[in-house]
Design an enzyme around this catalytic site. Structure first.
Site, mmCIF file in Angstrom:
data_model
loop_
_atom_site.group_PDB
_atom_site.id
_atom_site.type_symbol
_atom_site.label_atom_id
_atom_site.label_comp_id
_atom_site.label_asym_id
_atom_site.label_seq_id
_atom_site.Cartn_x
_atom_site.Cartn_y
_atom_site.Cartn_z
ATOM 1 N N PRO A 5 0.884 -0.981 -0.049
ATOM 2 C CA PRO A 5 -0.081 0.037 -0.156
ATOM 3 C C PRO A 5 0.857 1.204 0.134
ATOM 4 C CG PRO A 5 -0.046 -1.218 2.146
ATOM 5 C CD PRO A 5 0.755 -2.130 1.283
ATOM 6 N N CYS A 20 0.351 5.421 -0.034
ATOM 7 C CA CYS A 20 -0.576 6.763 -0.154
ATOM 8 C C CYS A 20 0.118 7.526 -1.164
ATOM 9 C CB CYS A 20 -0.472 7.473 1.083
ATOM 10 S SG CYS A 20 -1.421 7.164 2.528
ATOM 11 N N ALA A 63 -3.411 3.378 1.954
ATOM 12 C CA ALA A 63 -3.821 3.608 3.340
ATOM 13 C C ALA A 63 -5.346 4.199 3.022
ATOM 14 C CB ALA A 63 -2.987 4.371 4.362
ATOM 15 N N GLN A 97 -6.057 -1.308 2.200
ATOM 16 C CA GLN A 97 -5.424 -1.181 3.527
ATOM 17 C C GLN A 97 -6.297 -0.282 4.108
ATOM 18 O OE1 GLN A 97 -2.039 1.011 4.275
ATOM 19 N NE2 GLN A 97 -1.025 -0.733 5.500
ATOM 20 N N TYR A 107 0.524 4.657 13.151
ATOM 21 C CA TYR A 107 -0.702 5.225 13.104
ATOM 22 C C TYR A 107 -1.480 4.679 14.194
ATOM 23 C CZ TYR A 107 1.112 7.232 8.797
ATOM 24 O OH TYR A 107 1.652 7.984 7.916
ATOM 25 N N ARG A 145 -0.992 -5.439 8.869
ATOM 26 C CA ARG A 145 0.298 -4.969 8.830
ATOM 27 C C ARG A 145 0.824 -4.644 10.029
ATOM 28 N NH1 ARG A 145 3.301 -0.919 4.257
ATOM 29 N NH2 ARG A 145 4.546 -2.655 3.665
ATOM 30 N N ARG A 151 8.499 0.899 -3.374
ATOM 31 C CA ARG A 151 9.145 2.376 -4.357
ATOM 32 C C ARG A 151 9.721 1.654 -5.539
ATOM 33 N NH1 ARG A 151 12.996 4.275 0.367
ATOM 34 N NH2 ARG A 151 12.699 1.910 0.894
#
Ligand code: FNR
Length: 364
Positions: free
Chosen positions: A21, A23, A57, A99, A186, A234, A330
């Site tokens: 995942p 963002c 996310a 996610q 988070y 995760r 990435r």
């Protein structure tokens, strides 16, 4: 490769590559609704051969988002927009994952990409610019953001319900897989880590209390998420600091979530405060290896992530039983066909190449 489900045949993936995942903070994400951009971005990685694609996310409520350019799944408009994406992913052979996330005390920030173009726009967004009150287990300045408000028991129950409602919508949107975001500092991780959880009630203190939110969210999601669909989570396997959340605790919690019906665990690390581990190729894959070892003889899909960039590196982790799947972030931004190109490097024939048929010449 199949991820076990509680009923049925499991979720079969065409290969063991997972799009992690990410963002994307797209300006086209209005009110959390995925746009054409998200369809093309995720669709391109289905064209590129990934086995499982996990959408970024996605906030379970407006205030759960990191920024107002995050996606959400708290209403039917968002659900219907996601449906278009899952249809596309399926039609090009990828399994569709999402996610589900709550950013807690790390919510209400500028979209992270902005700091690269404008160094003044980073950190918490002031309320006059659209920022909102953040919540967390305890007040803290550890993230160098506006301190979250300590959550009440009612706030906690609302978060659990928001995850449940989002999970129901994820099913309706056609997702095959949910990954609960319990990593990267988070909300759920904020409860797990003693660095951010200073509560003295049943939600803080002991391991049992700090893990309560994670377990309650898993339990509630599992109740509404169909038994024939796979549920994942995760974790940050460690906070990389002695007084923080540890790999031993992660392993213990992994077995507790397994008892509740989680059949896939992805091992990342860090996110609380400014602590980071070593940085380099495969810097945190040992966390996945440790969790995987603890499940020896049991059916758990454990994925490794972090600075995995080459086909050989990924294959070594699989061949040496350190992971069951490989999450790529990435490297897949730069190369949407990372999975198909890795397969090609490892000698898969043109006929078995997972990339979309329209790109068949790429497999030569
Ligand atoms: C991320 N990462 C991330 N993690 C997560 O759990 N949810 C998310 O939405 C995001 N968003 C995100 C955006 C971008 C642009 C990047 C680069 C990363 C972390 C990501 O999934 C992954 O764990 C790390 O990037 C390490 O893997 P790689 O990039 O070394 O393959």
């Amino acid at each position: 490769m199949t991820i076990r489900t509680l009923e049925g045949d499991g979720l079969t993936l065409r290969n063991r590559s997972v799009l992690a995942p990410m963002c994307t903070y797209s300006v086209t994400a209005k009110d959390g609704v995925p746009s054409d951009w998200h369809l093309v971005h995720l669709g391109a990685r289905a064209n590129g051969g990934f086995g499982l694609i996990i959408a970024e996310a996605t906030g379970v409520s407006p205030e759960a988002r990191i920024s107002d350019q995050d996606l959400g799944l708290w209403n039917d408009e968002q659900r219907d927009a996601f449906k278009r994406i899952t249809n596309y992913l399926h039609s090009y052979g990828a399994a569709a994952g999402i996610q589900l996330a709550h950013a807690g005390g790390k919510a209400s920030t500028y979209p992270h990409l902005l700091e690269y173009v404008d160094s003044d726009r980073k950190g918490s967004i002031p309320e006059e610019q659209g920022g909102w009150e953040t919540v967390g287990p305890s007040e803290t300045d550890i993230h160098r953001l506006r301190s979250p408000r300590e959550m009440t028991a009612e706030d906690i129950q609302k978060v659990i319900k928001d995850f449940t409602d989002a999970a129901r919508r994820a099913d309706e949107a056609g997702f095959d897989f949910i990954q609960i975001h319990a990593a990267h500092g988070y909300l759920i991780h904020q409860f797990l880590s003693p660095l951010t959880n200073k509560r003295e009630d049943e939600w803080g203190g002991s391991f049992e209390n700090r893990t309560r939110l994670a377990l309650e969210v898993v339990k509630a999601v599992r109740e509404v998420w169909p038994q024939n669909k796979a549920l994942g989570i995760r974790f940050s396997g460690t906070d990389w600091v002695e007084e923080g959340w540890t790999i031993e605790e992660t392993i213990q919690l992994s077995h507790l979530v397994a008892d509740l019906g989680v059949t896939a665990i992805d091992l990342s690390s860090a996110g609380i405060g400014q602590y980071f581990g070593p940085m380099g190729p495969g810097y945190q894959t040992q966390l996945a290896a440790q969790v995987k070892k603890s499940f020896e003889g049991q059916d758990m899909f454990v994925t490794a992530v972090g600075f995995i960039t080459t086909a050989e590196q990924a294959e070594t982790l699989l061949m040496t039983d350190q992971a069951d799947g490989i999450s790529i972030a990435r490297a897949a931004l730069n190369d949407p066909h990372w999975a198909a190109n890795a397969a090609k490097t490892l000698g898969v024939t043109a006929k078995e190449d997972p990339r979309a048929a329209q790109y068949w010449r790429g497999s030569w």
